[in-house]
Design a protein around this motif. Structure first.
Motif, mmCIF file in Angstrom:
data_model
loop_
_atom_site.group_PDB
_atom_site.id
_atom_site.type_symbol
_atom_site.label_atom_id
_atom_site.label_comp_id
_atom_site.label_asym_id
_atom_site.label_seq_id
_atom_site.Cartn_x
_atom_site.Cartn_y
_atom_site.Cartn_z
ATOM 1 N N UNK A 1 38.243 31.334 -10.826
ATOM 2 C CA UNK A 1 36.900 31.394 -10.243
ATOM 3 C C UNK A 1 36.547 32.798 -9.761
ATOM 4 N N UNK A 2 35.244 33.021 -9.656
ATOM 5 C CA UNK A 2 34.726 34.226 -9.007
ATOM 6 C C UNK A 2 34.695 33.952 -7.505
ATOM 7 N N UNK A 3 35.483 34.702 -6.719
ATOM 8 C CA UNK A 3 35.654 34.420 -5.298
ATOM 9 C C UNK A 3 35.073 35.555 -4.454
ATOM 10 N N UNK A 4 34.280 35.173 -3.464
ATOM 11 C CA UNK A 4 33.704 36.118 -2.505
ATOM 12 C C UNK A 4 34.085 35.658 -1.105
ATOM 13 N N UNK A 5 34.182 36.597 -0.166
ATOM 14 C CA UNK A 5 34.467 36.233 1.219
ATOM 15 C C UNK A 5 33.386 36.806 2.131
ATOM 16 N N UNK A 6 33.157 36.126 3.249
ATOM 17 C CA UNK A 6 32.185 36.608 4.224
ATOM 18 C C UNK A 6 32.624 36.159 5.611
ATOM 19 N N UNK A 7 32.374 37.013 6.601
ATOM 20 C CA UNK A 7 32.663 36.693 7.991
ATOM 21 C C UNK A 7 31.380 36.208 8.650
ATOM 22 N N UNK A 8 31.455 35.061 9.335
ATOM 23 C CA UNK A 8 30.245 34.486 9.915
ATOM 24 C C UNK A 8 30.522 33.928 11.307
ATOM 25 N N UNK A 9 29.453 33.629 12.005
ATOM 26 C CA UNK A 9 29.495 32.781 13.191
ATOM 27 C C UNK A 9 28.370 31.775 13.036
ATOM 28 N N UNK A 10 28.713 30.540 12.714
ATOM 29 C CA UNK A 10 27.689 29.509 12.562
ATOM 30 C C UNK A 10 26.982 29.264 13.889
ATOM 31 N N UNK A 11 27.684 29.463 14.980
ATOM 32 C CA UNK A 11 27.087 29.241 16.303
ATOM 33 C C UNK A 11 26.022 30.290 16.609
ATOM 34 N N UNK A 12 26.324 31.554 16.344
ATOM 35 C CA UNK A 12 25.397 32.644 16.670
ATOM 36 C C UNK A 12 24.425 32.936 15.533
ATOM 37 N N UNK A 13 24.787 32.552 14.308
ATOM 38 C CA UNK A 13 23.940 32.839 13.156
ATOM 39 C C UNK A 13 24.325 34.103 12.426
ATOM 40 N N UNK A 14 25.347 34.789 12.896
ATOM 41 C CA UNK A 14 25.770 36.041 12.268
ATOM 42 C C UNK A 14 26.314 35.786 10.865
ATOM 43 N N UNK A 15 25.816 36.548 9.899
ATOM 44 C CA UNK A 15 26.322 36.455 8.538
ATOM 45 C C UNK A 15 25.713 35.351 7.694
ATOM 46 N N UNK A 16 24.861 34.512 8.276
ATOM 47 C CA UNK A 16 24.340 33.375 7.517
ATOM 48 C C UNK A 16 23.326 33.795 6.458
ATOM 49 N N UNK A 17 22.650 34.930 6.664
ATOM 50 C CA UNK A 17 21.750 35.418 5.621
ATOM 51 C C UNK A 17 22.549 35.784 4.372
ATOM 52 N N UNK A 18 23.787 36.250 4.555
ATOM 53 C CA UNK A 18 24.646 36.559 3.412
ATOM 54 C C UNK A 18 25.010 35.292 2.653
ATOM 55 N N UNK A 19 25.187 34.194 3.387
ATOM 56 C CA UNK A 19 25.492 32.909 2.746
ATOM 57 C C UNK A 19 24.309 32.443 1.907
ATOM 58 N N UNK A 20 23.105 32.532 2.466
ATOM 59 C CA UNK A 20 21.910 32.128 1.726
ATOM 60 C C UNK A 20 21.698 33.010 0.502
ATOM 61 N N UNK A 21 21.924 34.298 0.675
ATOM 62 C CA UNK A 21 21.757 35.216 -0.457
ATOM 63 C C UNK A 21 22.753 34.897 -1.567
#
Length: 208
Positions: free
Chosen positions: A178-198
């Protein structure tokens, strides 16, 4: 545990029928308590403002909504240029996750970065997912959740580099189909979630 698995098995046939032939299917997996349900709720919150702006889209998300451990599955549709159905599977359903691999275009796998003792179990789960033939063509996004310390988030005891090294993530990525990507997020604060949507938008623009 057995009662929870019976609930999952009871709804298996119905949920297979509702998989949504015209939409892209994204599986959301991870151990119990890693923050999967909160992630979906936060994505729904930021999606309207994110779609109208090239900025982060986070803004003031307010207090996090109350969530409870998922028993069975949750289906949530989001629209990021096209409809994407996120199917969240409860962590307790790990033994029957494979029943839901069909029609999966993408996979979100969440790790609780504030709980290093859970990393070994998460690594075993991830290995099983990456070795599944039905997921061989799925794009994978690994989410390291709770990475950002605040009054609401538990402190992280390891750096992201240490976590990746501990689960031998570079080796997994090198060997996986698979093509694998990683991202650091905080679901509580919303940090990094725009990267998930993108990532979801870009992945489902070419898949499904």
């Amino acid at each position: 545990m057995r009662a929870e698995l019976r609930v999952g098995l009871a709804c298996l046939t119905e949920l297979r029928m509702s998989s949504g032939a015209g939409s892209g299917m994204c599986l959301l997996l991870g151990a119990t308590g890693v923050g999967k349900t909160l992630l979906v709720k936060r994505l729904q919150t930021i999606l309207p403002r994110w779609a109208l702006s090239s900025r982060d889209g986070k803004g003031d998300l307010g207090d996090p909504p109350l969530t409870r451990p998922t028993v069975g599955t949750n289906l949530t549709d989001i629209v990021a240029q096209k409809k994407i159905t996120i199917r969240e599977l409860g962590g307790c359903m790990g033994p029957i996750w494979s029943s839901y691999y069909g029609n999966c275009h993408s996979l979100l796998f969440m790790v609780d970065a504030s709980n290093p003792t859970q990393l070994s179990a998460s690594c075993v789960q991830l290995l099983g997912l990456l070795s599944a033939e039905e997921l061989a063509e799925a794009s994978v996004l690994i989410l390291f959740n709770k990475m950002y310390v605040s009054e609401s988030d538990l402190p992280c005891y390891m750096t992201i580099e240490e976590m990746k090294s501990l689960i031998r993530l570079p080796d997994l990525i090198a060997c996986a189909k698979q093509n694998i990507t990683t991202v650091e997020i905080s679901a509580r604060k919303g940090t990094g979630l725009s990267d998930v949507l993108r990532w979801l938008q870009d992945t489902h623009r070419t898949n499904g």
